[in-house]
Each structure stands twice: as C-alpha cells, then as structure tokens.
Design a protein around this motif. Structure first.
Motif, PDB file in Angstrom:
ATOM      1  N   GLN A   4      37.285  27.957  -3.215  1.00 47.65           N
ATOM      2  CA  GLN A   4      36.098  27.945  -2.370  1.00 47.65           C
ATOM      3  C   GLN A   4      34.910  28.357  -3.239  1.00 47.65           C
ATOM      4  O   GLN A   4      34.927  29.436  -3.837  1.00 47.65           O
ATOM      5  CB  GLN A   4      36.268  28.914  -1.198  1.00 47.65           C
ATOM      6  N   TRP A   5      33.908  27.498  -3.303  1.00 46.73           N
ATOM      7  CA  TRP A   5      32.799  27.824  -4.182  1.00 46.73           C
ATOM      8  C   TRP A   5      31.488  27.253  -3.672  1.00 46.73           C
ATOM      9  O   TRP A   5      31.453  26.383  -2.805  1.00 46.73           O
ATOM     10  CB  TRP A   5      33.066  27.340  -5.608  1.00 46.73           C
ATOM     11  N   ILE A  88      34.700  30.358 -17.076  1.00 47.80           N
ATOM     12  CA  ILE A  88      35.740  29.477 -16.537  1.00 47.80           C
ATOM     13  C   ILE A  88      35.252  28.805 -15.263  1.00 47.80           C
ATOM     14  O   ILE A  88      35.454  27.599 -15.056  1.00 47.80           O
ATOM     15  CB  ILE A  88      37.029  30.284 -16.276  1.00 47.80           C
ATOM     16  N   ALA A  89      34.576  29.563 -14.402  1.00 44.73           N
ATOM     17  CA  ALA A  89      34.100  29.028 -13.130  1.00 44.73           C
ATOM     18  C   ALA A  89      33.071  27.919 -13.346  1.00 44.73           C
ATOM     19  O   ALA A  89      33.173  26.835 -12.751  1.00 44.73           O
ATOM     20  CB  ALA A  89      33.498  30.150 -12.290  1.00 44.73           C
ATOM     21  N   LEU A  90      32.070  28.176 -14.186  1.00 43.24           N
ATOM     22  CA  LEU A  90      31.035  27.167 -14.418  1.00 43.24           C
ATOM     23  C   LEU A  90      31.606  25.929 -15.111  1.00 43.24           C
ATOM     24  O   LEU A  90      31.245  24.792 -14.771  1.00 43.24           O
ATOM     25  CB  LEU A  90      29.897  27.768 -15.239  1.00 43.24           C
ATOM     26  N   GLU A  91      32.487  26.129 -16.065  1.00 38.74           N
ATOM     27  CA  GLU A  91      33.093  24.982 -16.740  1.00 38.74           C
ATOM     28  C   GLU A  91      33.904  24.147 -15.746  1.00 38.74           C
ATOM     29  O   GLU A  91      33.888  22.909 -15.798  1.00 38.74           O
ATOM     30  CB  GLU A  91      33.958  25.444 -17.897  1.00 38.74           C
ATOM     31  N   THR A  92      34.596  24.810 -14.832  1.00 37.75           N
ATOM     32  CA  THR A  92      35.386  24.101 -13.823  1.00 37.75           C
ATOM     33  C   THR A  92      34.491  23.261 -12.920  1.00 37.75           C
ATOM     34  O   THR A  92      34.765  22.085 -12.654  1.00 37.75           O
ATOM     35  CB  THR A  92      36.193  25.101 -12.977  1.00 37.75           C
ATOM     36  N   ILE A  93      33.382  23.839 -12.468  1.00 38.29           N
ATOM     37  CA  ILE A  93      32.467  23.121 -11.579  1.00 38.29           C
ATOM     38  C   ILE A  93      31.792  21.962 -12.306  1.00 38.29           C
ATOM     39  O   ILE A  93      31.768  20.823 -11.823  1.00 38.29           O
ATOM     40  CB  ILE A  93      31.413  24.091 -11.010  1.00 38.29           C
ATOM     41  N   ILE A  94      31.238  22.224 -13.499  1.00 39.97           N
ATOM     42  CA  ILE A  94      30.458  21.209 -14.205  1.00 39.97           C
ATOM     43  C   ILE A  94      31.345  20.093 -14.750  1.00 39.97           C
ATOM     44  O   ILE A  94      30.894  18.957 -14.931  1.00 39.97           O
ATOM     45  CB  ILE A  94      29.619  21.878 -15.319  1.00 39.97           C
ATOM     46  N   SER A  95      32.602  20.383 -14.976  1.00 33.69           N
ATOM     47  CA  SER A  95      33.519  19.334 -15.425  1.00 33.69           C
ATOM     48  C   SER A  95      33.984  18.441 -14.271  1.00 33.69           C
ATOM     49  O   SER A  95      34.663  17.438 -14.488  1.00 33.69           O
ATOM     50  CB  SER A  95      34.735  19.943 -16.132  1.00 33.69           C
ATOM     51  N   GLY A  96      33.611  18.816 -13.041  1.00 33.14           N
ATOM     52  CA  GLY A  96      33.962  17.990 -11.879  1.00 33.14           C
ATOM     53  C   GLY A  96      35.324  18.287 -11.306  1.00 33.14           C
ATOM     54  O   GLY A  96      35.860  17.491 -10.531  1.00 33.14           O
ATOM     55  N   HIS A 202      20.397  20.946  -7.084  1.00 33.70           N
ATOM     56  CA  HIS A 202      21.785  20.518  -6.904  1.00 33.70           C
ATOM     57  C   HIS A 202      22.464  21.561  -6.020  1.00 33.70           C
ATOM     58  O   HIS A 202      22.544  22.732  -6.408  1.00 33.70           O
ATOM     59  CB  HIS A 202      22.509  20.424  -8.244  1.00 33.70           C
ATOM     60  N   HIS A 203      22.934  21.144  -4.880  1.00 34.22           N
ATOM     61  CA  HIS A 203      23.516  22.080  -3.911  1.00 34.22           C
ATOM     62  C   HIS A 203      24.875  21.537  -3.475  1.00 34.22           C
ATOM     63  O   HIS A 203      24.958  20.596  -2.681  1.00 34.22           O
ATOM     64  CB  HIS A 203      22.581  22.218  -2.709  1.00 34.22           C
ATOM     65  N   TYR A 204      25.923  22.110  -4.034  1.00 33.82           N
ATOM     66  CA  TYR A 204      27.275  21.615  -3.820  1.00 33.82           C
ATOM     67  C   TYR A 204      28.218  22.728  -3.384  1.00 33.82           C
ATOM     68  O   TYR A 204      27.997  23.898  -3.664  1.00 33.82           O
ATOM     69  CB  TYR A 204      27.862  21.034  -5.118  1.00 33.82           C
ATOM     70  N   ASN A 205      29.323  22.305  -2.766  1.00 33.89           N
ATOM     71  CA  ASN A 205      30.507  23.170  -2.650  1.00 33.89           C
ATOM     72  C   ASN A 205      31.732  22.308  -2.924  1.00 33.89           C
ATOM     73  O   ASN A 205      31.607  21.178  -3.404  1.00 33.89           O
ATOM     74  CB  ASN A 205      30.573  23.889  -1.310  1.00 33.89           C
ATOM     75  N   GLN A 206      32.906  22.848  -2.632  1.00 32.90           N
ATOM     76  CA  GLN A 206      34.141  22.133  -2.977  1.00 32.90           C
ATOM     77  C   GLN A 206      34.281  20.792  -2.249  1.00 32.90           C
ATOM     78  O   GLN A 206      35.052  19.926  -2.664  1.00 32.90           O
ATOM     79  CB  GLN A 206      35.360  23.019  -2.677  1.00 32.90           C
ATOM     80  N   ASP A 207      33.493  20.601  -1.192  1.00 34.80           N
ATOM     81  CA  ASP A 207      33.576  19.357  -0.412  1.00 34.80           C
ATOM     82  C   ASP A 207      32.510  18.336  -0.799  1.00 34.80           C
ATOM     83  O   ASP A 207      32.533  17.204  -0.318  1.00 34.80           O
ATOM     84  CB  ASP A 207      33.467  19.664   1.088  1.00 34.80           C
TER      85      ASP A 207
END
Length: 211
Positions: A4-5, A88-96, A202-207
């Motif tokens: 959840q992010w 780790i969190a930012l790399e996970t998000i930015i890598s898609g 840019h406004h995103y979450n896991q969905d």
C-alpha cells in the motif's frame, strides 16, 4: 495488492520533442525517437510504513524509435539523502513495480525498456515552480537542466498554455507546458535544447493515477 503506497510528486519533465509533444496527442514524436529526463520532489507519500515526502528522484529514458516500439534504455536516480528503506521504496515505485500493470507512466515505460542501468544514489538539486513553469536541475556529473515558460514573440511575455487530461491518462490530469534545455552524461548521454517541458503533479497509488 500487498503493498500500500502513495506517491505525490511535483515534477518537471523535458524531452527532445517540440513543444507540441506528439505523445500527448496520440501522434508520432517530433524526431522519430524519444529521449527524456524527469526530475521531481515527493511532496506527500509513503510505501507501506516508510515515509517518502521531501525526497527527490529522477527517471531517464531513451527510446531509439517511437516509445510504443520498445527497446528503451532506463536509469533511475534517487536522492542520496534517502535511507535504505526509502531507497528501496522509491526504486520499486519508479521502476513500475508494486502497482497494477500499466496503471501509471512508470509501469508503462518500464514495460517498454529492455536495458536497465544501475540505479544511482546522488544529490539531486531541484528547484521547480509548477505555476511559473520554471525549473533548475543539477545532479552532479549526470544531469543539468533548465526549464522556462514559452515566451510570446510578439510582446516578450510568458505564453501560458496548459494541458488537461480529464480521462484516459496514466500520467497526470493537468500539466503546465514550457520549454527546457537538458544535458545528460554517463550511461544515458543525451542533450536537447528549447524543447517540450512539462510541469505537473504525479499522484499515484498501487492502483494507478489518483484523480
């Protein structure tokens, strides 16, 4: 989805297209290829229990043809101030990763790249003003960029134009348009001048994109 992010970033993007970037209008790119540099500041965000607000990030991509044709190269740069969990969190998000597939532009670009360079952890000096359409970027040894408003040639005043995406977008709902000049060294060497610049949230979450 397990993770959840939230990721809300004030972002400056400069690519090699003209200021009427074809990608935004379902049209081909200006030069038949795409090169771009995104740089942003997370103004609100978390990844599970890890806070992300206040950290800077950058995404660099080069596509040899149209983006939809793939074969892109990608490099992520993350604020050196981030601790291990934040990195780790930012790399996970930015890598898609950790999102519904193709639900944001990180996931789309990641799915179309075939070469991935090592993530860098560097000082990211960014001063961006979305309303004024200005940006100054310095990532030492890698990225230098300046964003400015388009200037009306008839009166010398800033020419205000923006793009609204009320539906159908996987990236933003509203963006201010300007001009940018960027040079990138290292693995992702590229340079362009007085080309398309986008200033957006840019406004995103896991969905996916949050409207």
């Amino acid at each position: 989805m397990a993770d959840q992010w939230l990721f809300k970033s004030e972002t400056y993007d400069n690519c090699n297209c003209s200021v009427s970037c074809g990608c935004q209008f379902n049209e081909p790119t200006t030069h038949g290829n795409c090169q771009f540099a995104y740089v942003g500041t997370v103004v609100a965000g978390h990844f599970n229990g890890t806070p992300l607000a206040g950290l800077n990030w950058s995404l660099l991509c080069i596509f040899p043809g149209e983006i939809e044709e793939g074969n892109g190269k990608r490099q992520i740069i993350i604020d050196e101030r981030a601790d291990e969990a934040q990195r780790i969190a930012l790399e996970t998000i930015i890598s898609g990763k950790a999102c519904r597939p193709l639900s944001n532009h990180f996931s789309v670009f990641g799915s179309l790249c075939t070469e991935f360079f090592e993530t860098l952890f560097l000082p990211i000096n960014l001063d961006v003003n979305l309303q004024l359409r200005t940006a100054n970027v310095d990532i030492p040894g890698v990225v230098k960029s300046v964003g400015r408003p388009i200037i009306n040639k008839f009166n010398g005043e800033p020419f205000h134009i923006a793009l609204a995406r009320p539906s159908g977008s996987f990236e933003f709902t509203y963006g201010e348009i300007g001009r940018g000049t960027t040079s990138v060294g290292g693995d992702m060497e590229m340079a362009f001048k007085d080309s398309w610049a986008l200033f957006c949230v840019h406004h995103y979450n896991q969905d996916g994109l949050i409207r």
